[in-house]
Scaffold this motif. Structure first.
Motif, PDB file in Angstrom:
ATOM      1  N   ALA A   1       2.557 -12.996   6.226  1.00 48.12           N
ATOM      2  CA  ALA A   1       2.437 -12.053   5.108  1.00 48.12           C
ATOM      3  C   ALA A   1       3.787 -11.449   4.736  1.00 48.12           C
ATOM      4  O   ALA A   1       4.665 -11.279   5.577  1.00 48.12           O
ATOM      5  N   GLU A   2       3.910 -11.131   3.464  1.00 47.79           N
ATOM      6  CA  GLU A   2       5.092 -10.375   3.012  1.00 47.79           C
ATOM      7  C   GLU A   2       4.724  -8.917   2.789  1.00 47.79           C
ATOM      8  O   GLU A   2       5.565  -8.041   2.887  1.00 47.79           O
ATOM      9  N   HIS A   3       3.475  -8.701   2.450  1.00 50.96           N
ATOM     10  CA  HIS A   3       3.028  -7.348   2.126  1.00 50.96           C
ATOM     11  C   HIS A   3       1.823  -7.015   3.014  1.00 50.96           C
ATOM     12  O   HIS A   3       1.083  -7.906   3.410  1.00 50.96           O
ATOM     13  N   LEU A   4       1.651  -5.738   3.312  1.00 51.85           N
ATOM     14  CA  LEU A   4       0.537  -5.334   4.183  1.00 51.85           C
ATOM     15  C   LEU A   4      -0.258  -4.200   3.551  1.00 51.85           C
ATOM     16  O   LEU A   4       0.317  -3.276   2.958  1.00 51.85           O
ATOM     17  N   ILE A   5      -1.560  -4.291   3.726  1.00 50.36           N
ATOM     18  CA  ILE A   5      -2.423  -3.138   3.470  1.00 50.36           C
ATOM     19  C   ILE A   5      -3.109  -2.858   4.798  1.00 50.36           C
ATOM     20  O   ILE A   5      -3.759  -3.740   5.371  1.00 50.36           O
ATOM     21  N   VAL A   6      -2.912  -1.656   5.310  1.00 44.43           N
ATOM     22  CA  VAL A   6      -3.455  -1.304   6.626  1.00 44.43           C
ATOM     23  C   VAL A   6      -4.456  -0.174   6.439  1.00 44.43           C
ATOM     24  O   VAL A   6      -4.151   0.832   5.784  1.00 44.43           O
ATOM     25  N   ILE A   7      -5.659  -0.353   7.012  1.00 45.58           N
ATOM     26  CA  ILE A   7      -6.647   0.714   6.939  1.00 45.58           C
ATOM     27  C   ILE A   7      -7.067   1.128   8.347  1.00 45.58           C
ATOM     28  O   ILE A   7      -6.939   0.371   9.309  1.00 45.58           O
ATOM     29  N   GLY A   8      -7.553   2.344   8.452  1.00 47.24           N
ATOM     30  CA  GLY A   8      -8.090   2.869   9.710  1.00 47.24           C
ATOM     31  C   GLY A   8      -9.278   3.742   9.372  1.00 47.24           C
ATOM     32  O   GLY A   8      -9.192   4.587   8.472  1.00 47.24           O
ATOM     33  N   ARG A   9     -10.384   3.483  10.015  1.00 44.46           N
ATOM     34  CA  ARG A   9     -11.624   4.214   9.731  1.00 44.46           C
ATOM     35  C   ARG A   9     -11.903   4.293   8.232  1.00 44.46           C
ATOM     36  O   ARG A   9     -12.221   5.342   7.691  1.00 44.46           O
ATOM     37  N   GLY A  10     -11.727   3.168   7.580  1.00 44.96           N
ATOM     38  CA  GLY A  10     -12.100   3.057   6.176  1.00 44.96           C
ATOM     39  C   GLY A  10     -11.109   3.637   5.201  1.00 44.96           C
ATOM     40  O   GLY A  10     -11.327   3.560   3.988  1.00 44.96           O
ATOM     41  N   GLN A  11     -10.007   4.207   5.691  1.00 44.69           N
ATOM     42  CA  GLN A  11      -9.062   4.852   4.784  1.00 44.69           C
ATOM     43  C   GLN A  11      -7.698   4.158   4.843  1.00 44.69           C
ATOM     44  O   GLN A  11      -7.320   3.600   5.866  1.00 44.69           O
ATOM     45  N   LEU A  12      -7.004   4.267   3.719  1.00 42.61           N
ATOM     46  CA  LEU A  12      -5.705   3.601   3.624  1.00 42.61           C
ATOM     47  C   LEU A  12      -4.679   4.269   4.533  1.00 42.61           C
ATOM     48  O   LEU A  12      -4.489   5.481   4.481  1.00 42.61           O
ATOM     49  N   LEU A  13      -4.038   3.462   5.363  1.00 40.04           N
ATOM     50  CA  LEU A  13      -2.958   3.991   6.207  1.00 40.04           C
ATOM     51  C   LEU A  13      -1.591   3.550   5.690  1.00 40.04           C
ATOM     52  O   LEU A  13      -0.619   4.291   5.810  1.00 40.04           O
ATOM     53  N   ALA A  14      -1.518   2.344   5.172  1.00 42.96           N
ATOM     54  CA  ALA A  14      -0.210   1.861   4.709  1.00 42.96           C
ATOM     55  C   ALA A  14      -0.389   0.797   3.651  1.00 42.96           C
ATOM     56  O   ALA A  14      -1.344   0.016   3.700  1.00 42.96           O
ATOM     57  N   ASP A  15       0.521   0.756   2.709  1.00 40.54           N
ATOM     58  CA  ASP A  15       0.537  -0.253   1.644  1.00 40.54           C
ATOM     59  C   ASP A  15       2.002  -0.508   1.345  1.00 40.54           C
ATOM     60  O   ASP A  15       2.636   0.259   0.614  1.00 40.54           O
ATOM     61  N   MET A  16       2.567  -1.513   1.959  1.00 44.85           N
ATOM     62  CA  MET A  16       4.018  -1.733   1.851  1.00 44.85           C
ATOM     63  C   MET A  16       4.392  -3.104   2.395  1.00 44.85           C
ATOM     64  O   MET A  16       3.554  -3.809   2.949  1.00 44.85           O
ATOM     65  N   SER A  17       5.645  -3.473   2.206  1.00 43.71           N
ATOM     66  CA  SER A  17       6.098  -4.771   2.713  1.00 43.71           C
ATOM     67  C   SER A  17       6.138  -4.739   4.238  1.00 43.71           C
ATOM     68  O   SER A  17       6.227  -3.674   4.847  1.00 43.71           O
ATOM     69  N   VAL A  18       6.078  -5.926   4.833  1.00 45.00           N
ATOM     70  CA  VAL A  18       6.117  -6.021   6.302  1.00 45.00           C
ATOM     71  C   VAL A  18       7.399  -5.371   6.825  1.00 45.00           C
ATOM     72  O   VAL A  18       7.390  -4.632   7.812  1.00 45.00           O
ATOM     73  N   ARG A  19       8.493  -5.648   6.125  1.00 42.32           N
ATOM     74  CA  ARG A  19       9.793  -5.109   6.563  1.00 42.32           C
ATOM     75  C   ARG A  19       9.780  -3.581   6.540  1.00 42.32           C
ATOM     76  O   ARG A  19      10.159  -2.926   7.496  1.00 42.32           O
ATOM     77  N   GLU A  20       9.287  -3.022   5.444  1.00 43.34           N
ATOM     78  CA  GLU A  20       9.207  -1.559   5.335  1.00 43.34           C
ATOM     79  C   GLU A  20       8.268  -0.992   6.402  1.00 43.34           C
ATOM     80  O   GLU A  20       8.533   0.068   6.968  1.00 43.34           O
ATOM     81  N   PHE A  21       7.187  -1.702   6.638  1.00 37.98           N
ATOM     82  CA  PHE A  21       6.188  -1.219   7.588  1.00 37.98           C
ATOM     83  C   PHE A  21       6.787  -1.092   8.994  1.00 37.98           C
ATOM     84  O   PHE A  21       6.598  -0.090   9.686  1.00 37.98           O
ATOM     85  N   ILE A  22       7.530  -2.132   9.392  1.00 38.03           N
ATOM     86  CA  ILE A  22       8.128  -2.099  10.736  1.00 38.03           C
ATOM     87  C   ILE A  22       9.184  -0.989  10.803  1.00 38.03           C
ATOM     88  O   ILE A  22       9.236  -0.213  11.764  1.00 38.03           O
ATOM     89  N   ALA A  23       9.989  -0.894   9.740  1.00 42.45           N
ATOM     90  CA  ALA A  23      11.034   0.138   9.744  1.00 42.45           C
ATOM     91  C   ALA A  23      10.431   1.541   9.761  1.00 42.45           C
ATOM     92  O   ALA A  23      10.946   2.447  10.423  1.00 42.45           O
ATOM     93  N   ALA A  24       9.308   1.719   9.052  1.00 48.23           N
ATOM     94  CA  ALA A  24       8.715   3.060   8.943  1.00 48.23           C
ATOM     95  C   ALA A  24       7.980   3.473  10.214  1.00 48.23           C
ATOM     96  O   ALA A  24       7.768   4.657  10.450  1.00 48.23           O
TER      97      ALA A  24
END
Ligand SMILES: Nc1ncnc2c1ncn2[C@@H]1O[C@H](COP(=O)(O)OP(=O)(O)OP(=O)(O)O)[C@@H](O)[C@H]1O
Length: 438
Positions: free
Chosen positions: A194-217
């Motif tokens: 993947a280049e982009h990620l959408i991450v959810i937890g308990r039905g709610q959005l946790l992250a919406d960003m590129s893989v690179r940004e996600f790891i850095a953040a």
């Protein structure tokens, strides 16, 4: 493009998805991540019109799935590879799907070739292995040559060759300008696909960003330092010097040290001043798995506990830590190794909000005021549950701050794998899995 706006799904008292807004764009593989039960499949079902949202909406190319003209030609999906008529040949299964959508039979043979099932095209799918079933499900998704593809755990059960094939398939589909939305629990695979990620937890959005940004953040870089294994006192000396200089020093499983808070040249100077020889000093970026673990720590519903084996374990030799076999050298204690969060890398910023889930264990997400929608092309990581969601600036990342991972409870230490004697070879059984009508 897939666009969800304020998507919410309740099953009775259970809120499976809450106020989810995101876009899945064409031309890239977008990974859909989240712990077990976080609402990924429910979201995918709503995208495909298999479940009605309680509120909010989700569209594909601007239309709800059920209003898309000839939807199977526009959208392909693998949700549950076992959802096939097991008594049908693989080819007949695909043929029946093709006929429903006006797809020519020649396309069936094409996709059977693409997924590598040509040789078993006339085998009944109830005799398929898990991986063969996945391949058949992928073939069904590709049948209509669709612009939008959804895959729920596509590599589940595939062998390494199959995993590599799926990875390349997803990338090539995206490179052709298609929208590819893939859920997976395999972080190493997602990092490669993947280049982009959408991450959810308990039905709610946790992250919406590129893989690179996600790891850095969600993680910070660190240095790995190794001293001569034959001289454990060197390791202790270096640990003290680094800690006194303000570094955080944690042990790696292979005996190296993980150092944060000090730049590499400073570590080198401190080692030199302490007269410690180094066998390794290398910079490291955290993995997607580590960053994911950090972000989702507070949103995991199902956690395992150590198997106590009903008290049947052999008593340990005196002075031997649990899991250590006689003759094994016990690990050298390192200051800081009991600190929480030694496995995931430290968060890049400190002082985040308290874990919003801590008070909600097992509870549905609390109702919140409507949140401002993020603008297009905005990478988002959200602070949750905030009473007022701030609008994210374009191209910025938003991150839901979660607390440090919890310290494992006493007795939760992973057990060392024990060698097991091989079972006797099974008697060969007669197989009738080849269809008699073949
Ligand atoms: N039909 C249903 N009726 C009641 N509850 C449901 C239903 N479908 C899903 N749920 C609940 O909604 C929540 C989200 O489930 P869902 O299958 O979407 O999660 P998931 O992220 O796909 O999980 P996994 O990673 O384990 O596949 C779970 O708590 C689940 O029990």
């Amino acid at each position: 493009m897939i666009e969800a706006t304020g998507l919410t799904k309740r099953y009775g008292a259970k809120t499976a998805v809450y106020n989810l807004s995101f876009q899945v764009r064409p031309g890239t593989v977008t990974g859909f991540l989240g712990p077990n039960g976080s609402g990924k499949s429910t979201t995918m079902r709503m995208i495909l019109g298999l479940d009605n949202p309680t509120s909010g909406r989700v569209t594909i190319a601007g239309h709800p799935y059920r209003k898309l003209p000839n939807a199977p030609r526009q959208v392909g999906a693998l949700l549950d590879a076992k959802a096939v008529h097991g008594g049908r040949h693989a080819r007949n299964h695909l043929l029946s799907l093709a006929q429903l959508s006006g797809i020519p039979a020649s396309r069936v043979d094409e996709v059977l070739g693409v997924v590598g099932l040509r040789d078993v095209a006339k085998k009944r799918s109830n005799g398929f292995s898990l991986g063969m079933g996945q391949r058949l499900g992928i073939a069904a998704a590709l049948l209509g040559d669709p612009q939008v593809l959804l895959f729920d755990e596509p590599v589940n059960g595939l062998d390494p060759e199959g995993i590599l094939w799926v990875r390349n398939l997803m990338k090539s589909l995206a490179a052709e300008g298609r929208t590819v939305f893939v859920s997976s629990h395999l972080m190493s695979e997602m990092a490669l696909t993947a280049e982009h990620l959408i991450v959810i937890g308990r039905g709610q959005l946790l992250a919406d960003m590129s893989v690179r940004e996600f790891i850095a953040a969600n993680s910070a870089g660190f240095a790995r330092v190794r001293t001569p294994e034959t001289e454990p006192e060197q390791r202790e000396k270096l640990t003290s010097a680094l800690t006194e200089a303000g570094g955080q020093v944690l042990p790696e499983q292979d005996g190296a040290l993980r150092v944060t808070g000090l730049p590499l040249p400073r570590i080198s100077d401190l080692a030199h001043d302490a007269d410690v020889r180094l066998w390794e000093l290398s910079p490291h970026q955290a993995s997607l798995e580590e960053a994911y673990m950090r972000l989702t720590q507070g949103a995991v519903d199902y956690r395992s506990t150590a198997d106590q084996l009903g008290g049947f374990q052999q008593p340990q030799a005196a002075g031997m830590p649990p899991g250590m076999a006689p003759g094994m050298a016990p690990p050298v204690p390192v200051p800081g190794q009991d600190q929480p969060g030694w496995y995931p890398p430290p968060a890049p910023q400190q002082g985040g909000r308290p874990n919003p889930y801590a008070a909600q264990q097992g509870q549905p997400p609390q109702a919140q005021p409507p949140q401002a929608q993020a603008p297009e092309h905005t990478a988002m990581l959200r602070t949750l549950p905030a009473p007022q969601e701030q609008q994210a600036p374009e191209h910025t990342a938003m991150l839901r701050k979660l607390p440090e991972p919890q310290q494992p409870q006493p007795g939760q230490q992973a057990q060392q794998p024990q060698a097991q004697p091989l079972p006797p070879a099974a008697e060969p059984t007669k197989s009738d899995d080849e269809d008699a009508t073949r």
